[in-house]
Design an enzyme around this catalytic site. Structure first.
Site, mmCIF file in Angstrom:
data_model
loop_
_atom_site.group_PDB
_atom_site.id
_atom_site.type_symbol
_atom_site.label_atom_id
_atom_site.label_comp_id
_atom_site.label_asym_id
_atom_site.label_seq_id
_atom_site.Cartn_x
_atom_site.Cartn_y
_atom_site.Cartn_z
ATOM 1 N N LYS A 22 0.849 -1.213 0.000
ATOM 2 C CA LYS A 22 0.000 0.000 0.000
ATOM 3 C C LYS A 22 0.871 1.245 0.000
ATOM 4 C CE LYS A 22 -1.749 1.679 3.969
ATOM 5 N NZ LYS A 22 -1.493 3.100 4.242
ATOM 6 N N ASN A 23 1.897 1.262 0.855
ATOM 7 C CA ASN A 23 2.684 2.490 1.026
ATOM 8 C C ASN A 23 3.724 2.696 -0.064
ATOM 9 O OD1 ASN A 23 1.096 3.019 3.170
ATOM 10 N ND2 ASN A 23 2.582 2.428 4.728
ATOM 11 N N CYS A 117 -5.204 12.756 12.406
ATOM 12 C CA CYS A 117 -5.956 11.493 12.310
ATOM 13 C C CYS A 117 -5.796 10.797 13.665
ATOM 14 C CB CYS A 117 -5.418 10.637 11.187
ATOM 15 S SG CYS A 117 -3.767 10.083 11.537
ATOM 16 N N ARG A 122 0.217 14.834 12.756
ATOM 17 C CA ARG A 122 0.792 14.575 11.431
ATOM 18 C C ARG A 122 0.841 15.824 10.552
ATOM 19 N NH1 ARG A 122 -1.452 9.000 9.314
ATOM 20 N NH2 ARG A 122 0.501 8.987 8.156
ATOM 21 N N ASP A 305 4.290 0.741 12.014
ATOM 22 C CA ASP A 305 3.074 0.141 11.451
ATOM 23 C C ASP A 305 2.872 -1.298 11.903
ATOM 24 O OD1 ASP A 305 3.290 1.820 8.215
ATOM 25 O OD2 ASP A 305 2.709 2.502 10.205
ATOM 26 N N ARG A 397 -8.934 -0.177 4.213
ATOM 27 C CA ARG A 397 -8.065 0.819 3.553
ATOM 28 C C ARG A 397 -6.714 0.196 3.223
ATOM 29 N NH1 ARG A 397 -7.089 6.199 6.609
ATOM 30 N NH2 ARG A 397 -5.705 6.288 4.806
#
Ligand code: EPZ
Length: 416
Positions: A22-23, A117, A122, A305, A397
């Site tokens: 994803k990243n 978030c 952030r 993460d 997500r």
């Protein structure tokens, strides 16, 4: 809103295919805005965030053509809109990455200020500091950040913190700037290296990605290319912990072991058997894993993460462990939910002290963010009875078919 229901107790066994990262795919899709040719991106994960970022670049004027579930063709030759709408940036912070390519291609960018978030405020001050060093004029107005530059000029930029996003944004801006840009104290994540390789395959000239100093020679234009996204090390790590927490054994296909060194070291310390086999990883959990301490750090340190998922494992190991979160200031939202399942966790500032218990018990819980949601699924796999997880949109997500993949190796898990 959908829920995920997990009946605990099943020992996982079998093979899971890991999807594209994803990243990595998010910045790669954004970087296609730099190109005047056709960019084919393959091995993409099927995620809500990928659909969102494709919508964002379409809004900016790019053509996005789905080739199949895992590939798209993007052509950004005629991009004409320099404004990323609030709705997208609110939904997904990674939308701020469009600033670099928009400044580089159109000399203008206007995005709404990303809200904070669940895991922290952030800010994007380091992104903006880089653009200003390259000659952009920045204005904050009405909740928007407006940036303008006749033509970006190469600059030497020192990042106060090795921010992944800031490094990626500045790298993309530098790719078409006049002259040389040097980023010092750059982030070193593998996903950023994948982005640099993608830009270089379009005709860019980026050296040193994956080290603390990245040098970018600006070129006048970038062409088309075909790119295969690297495997998702965080998805792989999540399934490694699924094997650990159920005392099961899994073969994870499509893993670059080198990207998972700190997690592998810690899981071996806790008693897991892990060995590289071809293009995958064989992992085996043991009953009564040992408690180990972890401190999250920028790559190549232990990934933030993976902190929530690791905490789930530590709640059912023998002994007391301390998890210290140094990257984000509020990334322990999962602790409250795990306590509802019987975990013994005490938060002391940036550290969580976890005292292992014999068994967790299933309970209704809520996913507060993406990785915390994954951590609750992992806890549910080990808990006695049924765990019902709400707010599963967070999980979707970032995890491609997580329910199907876990069910395929014996988990009693379904959506309601
Ligand atoms: C990327 O976010 C990842 N997201 C995050 O993954 C990951 O947790 C993070 O890097 C750290 O590895 C994507 O790649 C899409 P940062 P990013 O800029 O770029 C502070 C997931 O679960 N900071 O490295 O936003 C910031 O507040 C997600 O997949 C500034 O102070 O992370 C944070 O405390 C979550 N000023 C720290 O740096 C800035 O200008 C790390 O942020 C930028 C960041």
């Amino acid at each position: 809103m959908g829920k995920i229901i997990v009946q605990g107790g099943a020992r996982l066994s079998g093979e899971i295919a890991v999807s594209g990262a994803k990243n990595a795919v998010l910045p790669v899709i954004v970087a296609a805005l730099l190109s005047e040719g056709d960019c084919v991106i393959q091995d993409m994960p099927q995620l809500a965030d990928v659909s969102t970022i494709c919508d964002v670049i379409c809004e900016l004027g790019a053509d996005v053509e789905k080739i199949n579930g895992k590939s798209v063709k993007i052509n950004a030759n005629n991009i004409n809109n320099f404004e990323a709408p609030y709705d997208y940036v609110r939904k997904m912070r990674a939308s701020v990455l469009v600033m670099g390519p928009l400044l580089a291609r159109l000399g203008k960018a206007r995005i709404s200020m990303p809200g904070g978030c669940a895991i922290g405020t952030r800010p994007i001050d380091l992104h903006l500091k880089g653009f200003e060093a390259m000659g952009a004029r920045i204005n904050m107005e009405h909740g928007y950040i407006a940036a303008e530059a006749d033509r970006l000029k190469g600059a030497r930029i020192y990042l106060d913190y090795p921010s992944v996003g800031a490094t990626e944004n500045i790298m993309m801006a530098g790719a078409l700037a006049a002259g040389t840009t040097v980023i010092e104290n750059a982030a070193e994540e593998p996903e950023l290296v994948d982005l640099a390789n993608f830009i270089n395959s379009m005709g860019g000239s980026i050296r040193g990605a994956g080290t603390k100093v990245i040098k970018i020679e600006g070129v006048t234009s970038l062409g088309g290319t075909t790119h295969n996204v690297i495997p998702d090390r965080i998805e792989a790590g999540t399934y490694m912990i699924a094997a650990a927490i159920t005392g099961g054994e899994l073969f994870l296909e499509n893993v670059i072991e080198d990207h998972l060194k700190p997690l592998i070291a810690k899981l071996k310390e806790a008693g897991m058997q892990i060995e590289e086999k071809g293009t995958g990883l064989y992992v085996r959990g043991e009953k009564n894993m040992k408690a180990v301490d972890v401190k999250t750090l920028p790559y190549p340190g232990f990934p933030t993460d993976m902190q929530a998922q690791f905490m789930s494992l530590m709640t059912v190991t023998q002994g007391t462990s301390v998890l210290t979160e140094t990257v984000f200031e509020n990334r322990f939202m999962h602790a409250e939910e795990l306590r509802r399942m019987g975990a013994h966790i005490k938060i002391e500032g940036r550290s969580a002290v976890i005292e292992g218990v014999q068994r967790l018990t299933g309970a209704p819980v809520k996913a507060p963010d993406l990785r915390a949601g994954a951590a609750l699924i992992l806890a549910g796999l080990a808990a006695e009875g049924e765990t019902e997880i709400a707010n599963t949109f967070h999980i979707d997500r970032g995890y491609d078919k997580i329910v199907e993949k876990l069910r395929g190796v014996g988990a009693k898990i379904q959506r309601s």
